[in-house]
Design an enzyme around this catalytic site. Structure first.
Site, mmCIF file in Angstrom:
data_model
loop_
_atom_site.group_PDB
_atom_site.id
_atom_site.type_symbol
_atom_site.label_atom_id
_atom_site.label_comp_id
_atom_site.label_asym_id
_atom_site.label_seq_id
_atom_site.Cartn_x
_atom_site.Cartn_y
_atom_site.Cartn_z
ATOM 1 N N CYS A 45 -0.834 -14.122 -3.167
ATOM 2 C CA CYS A 45 -1.608 -15.166 -3.865
ATOM 3 C C CYS A 45 -2.961 -15.374 -3.193
ATOM 4 C CB CYS A 45 -0.857 -16.492 -3.852
ATOM 5 S SG CYS A 45 0.753 -16.405 -4.625
HETATM 6 C C1 BEZ Z 1 2.949 -13.747 -2.245
HETATM 7 O O1 BEZ Z 1 2.194 -14.382 -2.944
HETATM 8 O O2 BEZ Z 1 2.547 -13.106 -1.299
HETATM 9 C C2 BEZ Z 1 4.412 -13.704 -2.543
HETATM 10 C C3 BEZ Z 1 5.030 -14.807 -3.051
HETATM 11 C C4 BEZ Z 1 6.406 -14.756 -3.288
HETATM 12 C C5 BEZ Z 1 7.110 -13.584 -3.043
HETATM 13 C C6 BEZ Z 1 6.453 -12.459 -2.558
HETATM 14 C C7 BEZ Z 1 5.103 -12.521 -2.297
#
Ligand code: BEZ
Length: 211
Positions: A45
């Site tokens: 994100c």
């Molecule tokens: C991320 O945004 O890095 C993420 C969020 C949940 C699971 C895996 C990655």
């Protein structure tokens, strides 16, 4: 029931990092992109919001306002935004919605219980100036979006909103487009003075009309 293409994008009021907004008012007469994230302070994100910030000029050129959604609280968003700016070398200037009560997540069906009971998936909605949903893409939490693809589909949506054309596979701005089946070849020749190339009666190309 979940949203479908052509439905009115549900309106909402929300607290965001850019102040309180009424979604429809915020979009005004332009285009909008609403996209959700599983959580703040997560690595994928962080890169997605950074990439979006770095493409702000591209979105502005297309008259698109971008809004991110995460169900974390506003204070957490402010702290995370600092990290995004620092690590992605950008300045996040678009609103990050603090959807603590999951109002937006519910309206837009962003929680897919068989993927995660609580976290939002990576949903992305493109909303037209008429406030209807023009495009929806859903990625799992583990896969970051391709924001150049998001710009590409906006280009296609904006072009096809104004001309009787469709865009072929892998089309990019400036390349030939397809005459829609509803237009006869005779009419297409009149409508598209740059020329119509007939490969099959149902497969006809013309140069991008607004270039
Ligand atoms: C991320 O945004 O890095 C993420 C969020 C949940 C699971 C895996 C990655």
């Amino acid at each position: 029931m979940s949203l479908r293409l052509g439905d009115t994008a549900p309106n909402f009021k929300a607290v965001t990092t850019e102040g309180e907004i009424d979604f429809h008012e915020y979009l005004g007469n332009g285009w909008g992109i609403l996209f959700s994230h599983p959580a703040d302070f997560t690595p994928v994100c962080t890169t997605e919001l950074g990439k979006t910030a770095l493409l702000q000029e591209e979105f502005a050129k297309r008259n698109v306002k971008v809004l991110a959604v995460s169900i974390d609280p506003i204070d957490k968003h402010f702290a995370w935004r600092k990290d995004i700016d620092e690590t992605q070398h950008c300045s996040v200037g678009f609103p990050i919605i603090a959807d603590e009560d999951r109002n937006v997540a519910t309206l837009y069906d962003m929680i897919h219980p068989n993927a995660s009971a609580t976290a939002t998936v990576r949903s992305l909605f493109v909303i037209g100036p008429d406030k209807t949903v023009k495009l929806m893409i859903t990625y799992p939490a583990s896969t970051g979006r391709n924001f150049n693809e998001v710009l590409r589909v906006v280009d296609s949506l904006q072009l096809t909103a104004n001309y009787s054309v469709a865009t072929p596979a892998d089309w990019k701005e400036g390349e030939d487009v397809i005459v829609v089946p509803a237009v006869s070849t005779e009419d297409a020749i009149k409508k598209f003075p740059k020329g119509v190339k007939v490969i099959k009666p149902y497969l006809r190309y013309t140069p991008q009309p607004d270039k």
